[in-house]
Design a protein around this motif. Structure first.
Motif, PDB file in Angstrom:
ATOM      1  N   SER A  45       0.817  -1.289  -0.074  1.00  0.00           N
ATOM      2  CA  SER A  45      -0.148   0.018   0.004  1.00  0.00           C
ATOM      3  C   SER A  45       0.881   1.272   0.189  1.00  0.00           C
ATOM      4  O   SER A  45       0.433   2.131  -0.208  1.00  0.00           O
ATOM      5  CB  SER A  45      -1.022   0.040   1.463  1.00  0.00           C
ATOM      6  OG  SER A  45      -0.188   0.029   2.428  1.00  0.00           O
ATOM      7  N   SER A  46       2.100   0.989   0.341  1.00  0.00           N
ATOM      8  CA  SER A  46       2.823   2.411   0.487  1.00  0.00           C
ATOM      9  C   SER A  46       3.602   2.673  -0.999  1.00  0.00           C
ATOM     10  O   SER A  46       4.021   3.734  -0.998  1.00  0.00           O
ATOM     11  CB  SER A  46       4.363   2.007   1.460  1.00  0.00           C
ATOM     12  OG  SER A  46       4.933   1.025   0.773  1.00  0.00           O
ATOM     13  N   LEU A  47       3.508   1.903  -1.907  1.00  0.00           N
ATOM     14  CA  LEU A  47       3.876   2.241  -3.081  1.00  0.00           C
ATOM     15  C   LEU A  47       2.997   3.441  -3.753  1.00  0.00           C
ATOM     16  O   LEU A  47       1.883   3.381  -3.685  1.00  0.00           O
ATOM     17  CB  LEU A  47       3.644   1.077  -4.356  1.00  0.00           C
ATOM     18  CG  LEU A  47       4.798  -0.225  -3.855  1.00  0.00           C
ATOM     19  CD1 LEU A  47       4.396  -1.271  -4.766  1.00  0.00           C
ATOM     20  CD2 LEU A  47       6.243   0.084  -3.581  1.00  0.00           C
ATOM     21  N   HIS A  48       3.996   4.092  -4.432  1.00  0.00           N
ATOM     22  CA  HIS A  48       3.067   5.438  -5.007  1.00  0.00           C
ATOM     23  C   HIS A  48       4.178   6.073  -6.039  1.00  0.00           C
ATOM     24  O   HIS A  48       5.130   5.491  -6.305  1.00  0.00           O
ATOM     25  CB  HIS A  48       2.923   6.647  -3.848  1.00  0.00           C
ATOM     26  CG  HIS A  48       4.434   6.793  -3.207  1.00  0.00           C
ATOM     27  ND1 HIS A  48       4.919   7.925  -3.744  1.00  0.00           N
ATOM     28  CD2 HIS A  48       5.051   6.076  -2.306  1.00  0.00           C
ATOM     29  CE1 HIS A  48       6.007   8.244  -2.788  1.00  0.00           C
ATOM     30  NE2 HIS A  48       6.243   7.201  -2.092  1.00  0.00           N
ATOM     31  N   LEU A  49       3.526   7.150  -6.950  1.00  0.00           N
ATOM     32  CA  LEU A  49       4.111   7.663  -7.846  1.00  0.00           C
ATOM     33  C   LEU A  49       5.018   9.059  -7.693  1.00  0.00           C
ATOM     34  O   LEU A  49       5.375   9.650  -8.441  1.00  0.00           O
ATOM     35  CB  LEU A  49       3.317   7.753  -8.942  1.00  0.00           C
ATOM     36  CG  LEU A  49       2.561   6.432  -9.504  1.00  0.00           C
ATOM     37  CD1 LEU A  49       1.826   6.538 -10.575  1.00  0.00           C
ATOM     38  CD2 LEU A  49       4.000   5.407 -10.061  1.00  0.00           C
ATOM     39  N   GLY A  50       4.810   9.410  -6.413  1.00  0.00           N
ATOM     40  CA  GLY A  50       5.119  10.975  -6.045  1.00  0.00           C
ATOM     41  C   GLY A  50       6.691  11.062  -6.262  1.00  0.00           C
ATOM     42  O   GLY A  50       6.924  12.301  -6.703  1.00  0.00           O
ATOM     43  N   ASN A  51       7.707  10.007  -6.222  1.00  0.00           N
ATOM     44  CA  ASN A  51       8.927  10.285  -6.424  1.00  0.00           C
ATOM     45  C   ASN A  51       9.401  10.683  -7.933  1.00  0.00           C
ATOM     46  O   ASN A  51      10.181  11.430  -8.198  1.00  0.00           O
ATOM     47  CB  ASN A  51       9.692   8.914  -6.309  1.00  0.00           C
ATOM     48  CG  ASN A  51       9.844   8.905  -4.713  1.00  0.00           C
ATOM     49  OD1 ASN A  51      10.052   9.739  -4.099  1.00  0.00           O
ATOM     50  ND2 ASN A  51       9.578   7.463  -4.142  1.00  0.00           N
ATOM     51  N   PHE A  52       8.518  10.303  -8.804  1.00  0.00           N
ATOM     52  CA  PHE A  52       8.802  10.650 -10.064  1.00  0.00           C
ATOM     53  C   PHE A  52       8.381  12.028 -10.499  1.00  0.00           C
ATOM     54  O   PHE A  52       9.088  12.833 -10.906  1.00  0.00           O
ATOM     55  CB  PHE A  52       7.575   9.960 -11.015  1.00  0.00           C
ATOM     56  CG  PHE A  52       8.037   8.447 -11.075  1.00  0.00           C
ATOM     57  CD1 PHE A  52       9.147   7.934 -11.824  1.00  0.00           C
ATOM     58  CD2 PHE A  52       7.363   7.520 -10.533  1.00  0.00           C
ATOM     59  CE1 PHE A  52       9.460   6.628 -12.167  1.00  0.00           C
ATOM     60  CE2 PHE A  52       7.675   6.141 -10.367  1.00  0.00           C
ATOM     61  CZ  PHE A  52       8.457   5.841 -11.132  1.00  0.00           C
TER      62      PHE A  52
END
Lengths: 271, 325
Positions: A45-52
């Motif tokens: 659930s912690s996976l996200h695209l914010g770093n991109f």
């Protein structure tokens, strides 16, 4: 036919090889999504695209990608416009001294970047080509054009002479025959040349490092290089930047891989 | 070799030829004005001229200038005092330069030796007749070749970080004693960087050898099968001898690649720690753009050019020589 045992061994060995290639690449994408761990297990659930988004902004990667695209497209076009007529002349026309000129160009394929980079820097400094688009395009073109001529010549030699002659009978000039008959016939060869030159320019590092000091015009590879030195400990950010830079090339590779590999395969046998 | 295809087309050409011969004698301004064999035809030179101009200005001119600089102690700004051979001598005497040369020897193993062996092995498996799904493996194994070196080093910096996945999995497997500072060690970092180079280069060798295998006549494999040859024997008796040309290309290009090694090492260590992973290209870059020893950098460039040409000649000679024997 192959024995069952041999078949299974082959698949097993090749799968191990494929895994050594794919696992690092997949891990890169995974780390870019900033996983956190709870008790040693990944919390999906912690996976996200914010770093991109962060990497895109922090590294100015949008500018870098745009610059890479400009350099690559211009280099491909310049190489094609120079190499196609030359390869045509070397491949289909009688020319006194043509052999010698062709060999000189071939030696150019052996000249390493390092042998010319130092004087090139000082020449470009005095010619006002340092740190602008034209300079890096010119340098990349000069280094790709030998390959381009070699590549196109081996294609044009396979064009049957009746095709050339019948076009001439129809009143076409040689220039017209080249662009209206031969180049359309040779679209696969031209495509592979274009893809290879595009890839080399997109991925090149030493040439832009020396020839483009001003950051506003640096290609993406260079920007990511600076970026990873600046954010060396922010692993997720670095990974996201790398994914952004690699994405266009990898997508292109997946789309064109059949043609690219077939082209390289046929070219490698001739060479 | 692909010679059969054009021959067939040429014999078919019998139908077309007469027309073109007729065109040659047919009256009419368009045809008559076309220059024929007698006069020197200048048009081909015009087709070639632009390439020669770009090639000359942006490659040959710097090349000649580089040779000239290499005999001076120019600092990039003032006049260029003549220095004779001193730049070349210091390549052999300067300890950092020597370290670069010694490291190149190690890198040849990783950039050329390992990828050629691995490429040969995988190509032999992928190229076996009667295997399915080989296109997938071919595409995957070639993938590192299309990645920029910056992307490659980001991948490996992440994996090999002190608390990264590699060290973590070693710990989890009870092999904690093998954990290391992979990219910051005086003793092993050069080898680790070399292995990253192998990871990139081997797909290229694989593809090259695959091209060669596909050009080997099927009859040879059939004959080997009739003789009851094992797959291993078949590899050494049929496949390997058939790959002589590709072997020459793979060796030439990958050895030259090892001589030129720059991107991966520069991006990770800049030649460090200390000078333990310097390469000739890194020394050249530092000389030219950090310490302003332009003459010394140019000399290194000339040596690298010379080494590349010598390697090409030697390998081609070796391969051709054996073919004649």
């Amino acid at each position: 036919m192959l024995s069952r045992f041999e078949r299974m061994t082959n698949y097993a060995v090749l799968t191990v090889c494929a895994v050594t290639v794919l696992v690092p690449v997949v891990l890169l994408v995974f780390l870019a999504m900033g996983p956190t761990y709870g008790g040693g297990i990944v919390e999906f659930s912690s996976l996200h695209l914010g770093n991109f988004v962060r990497a895109w902004n922090a590294g100015d990667l949008g500018t870098g990608l745009l610059n890479s695209a400009i350099y690559s497209v211009c280099t491909v076009m310049a190489t094609a416009l120079l190499a196609i007529p030359a390869g045509y002349a070397f491949g289909t026309m009688r020319m006194r001294g043509g052999q010698v000129l062709f060999v000189v160009l071939l030696v150019g394929m052996m000249v390493p970047v390092t042998a010319v980079i130092v004087p090139m820097y000082y020449d470009f400094l005095s010619w006002h080509l340092l740190g602008n688009y034209g300079g890096l395009v010119a340098a990349n073109t000069a280094l790709s054009v030998s390959f381009g001529v070699f590549w196109m010549r081996s294609f044009f030699r396979t064009v049957p002479s009746p095709v050339l002659e019948s076009a001439t009978v129809d009143g076409a000039t040689r220039w017209g025959t080249l662009w209206r008959v031969c180049v359309p016939m040779g679209r696969p060869a031209v495509t592979v040349m274009g893809l290879l030159v595009f890839m080399w320019t997109w991925n090149g590092y030493l040439l832009p490092l020396v020839l483009v000091p001003s950051s506003a015009m640096q290609p993406g590879a260079l920007m990511l290089g600076n970026f990873q030195q600046r954010y060396g400990t922010e692993y997720s950010l670095m990974a996201a930047g790398a994914v952004i830079l690699a994405l266009p090339i990898v997508v292109g590779y997946v789309v064109f891989q059949r043609r690219l590999i077939a082209g390289i395969l046929s070219g490698a046998v001739k060479g | 070799m692909p010679s059969t295809a054009p021959d067939v087309l040429l014999t078919d050409a019998g139908l077309v030829r007469p027309a073109s011969v007729a065109a040659g004698i047919a009256p009419g301004p368009a045809v008559a004005s076309r220059p024929r064999r007698r006069k020197t035809d200048l048009w081909p030179y015009l087709y070639v001229l632009p390439v020669l101009a770009v090639f000359g200005v942006f490659l040959l001119v710097p090349l000649v200038q580089g040779i000239w600089y290499s005999f001076t102690s120019w600092d990039g700004i003032g006049p260029a005092p003549w220095a004779g051979l001193s730049n070349y001598i210091s390549i052999w005497t300067n300890p950092v330069m020597r370290e670069g040369l010694a490291n190149t020897g190690v890198l040849v193993l990783f950039y050329a030796g390992a990828p050629i062996v691995a490429g040969l092995f995988t190509a032999a498996l992928i190229g076996r007749r009667g295997m399915r799904g080989m296109g997938f493996y071919r595409t995957v194994l070639f993938l590192p070749q299309v990645l920029s070196s910056v992307v490659v080093i980001v991948i490996w910096r992440l994996l090999l970080a002190p608390a990264g996945p590699v060290n973590q999995s070693l710990g989890a497997m009870g092999l904690g004693f093998l954990r290391a500072d992979w990219l910051g060690s005086f003793s092993i970092t050069l080898d680790v960087l070399g292995l990253i180079g192998s990871w990139v280069a081997f797909g290229f060798c694989m593809l090259l050898f695959l091209a060669g295998i596909q050009a080997i006549p099927t009859e040879l494999y059939d004959a080997a099968k009739v003789d009851g040859a094992s797959p291993v024997r078949e590899f050494f008796a049929v496949t390997l001898p058939g790959l002589r040309g590709q072997m020459a290309v793979a060796m030439t290009l990958s050895v030259i690649g090892a001589f030129q090694a720059f991107d991966i090492i520069w991006l990770v260590t800049q030649g460090g720690p200390g000078t333990s992973s310097v390469t000739p290209a890194i020394n050249l870059y530092n000389d030219a753009f950090v310490s302003q020893n332009v003459g010394a950098a140019a000399a290194m460039g000339v040596v690298m050019l010379g080494a590349s040409l010598v390697v090409t000649l030697v390998i081609v000679r070796l391969v051709e020589g054996r073919r004649n024997a």
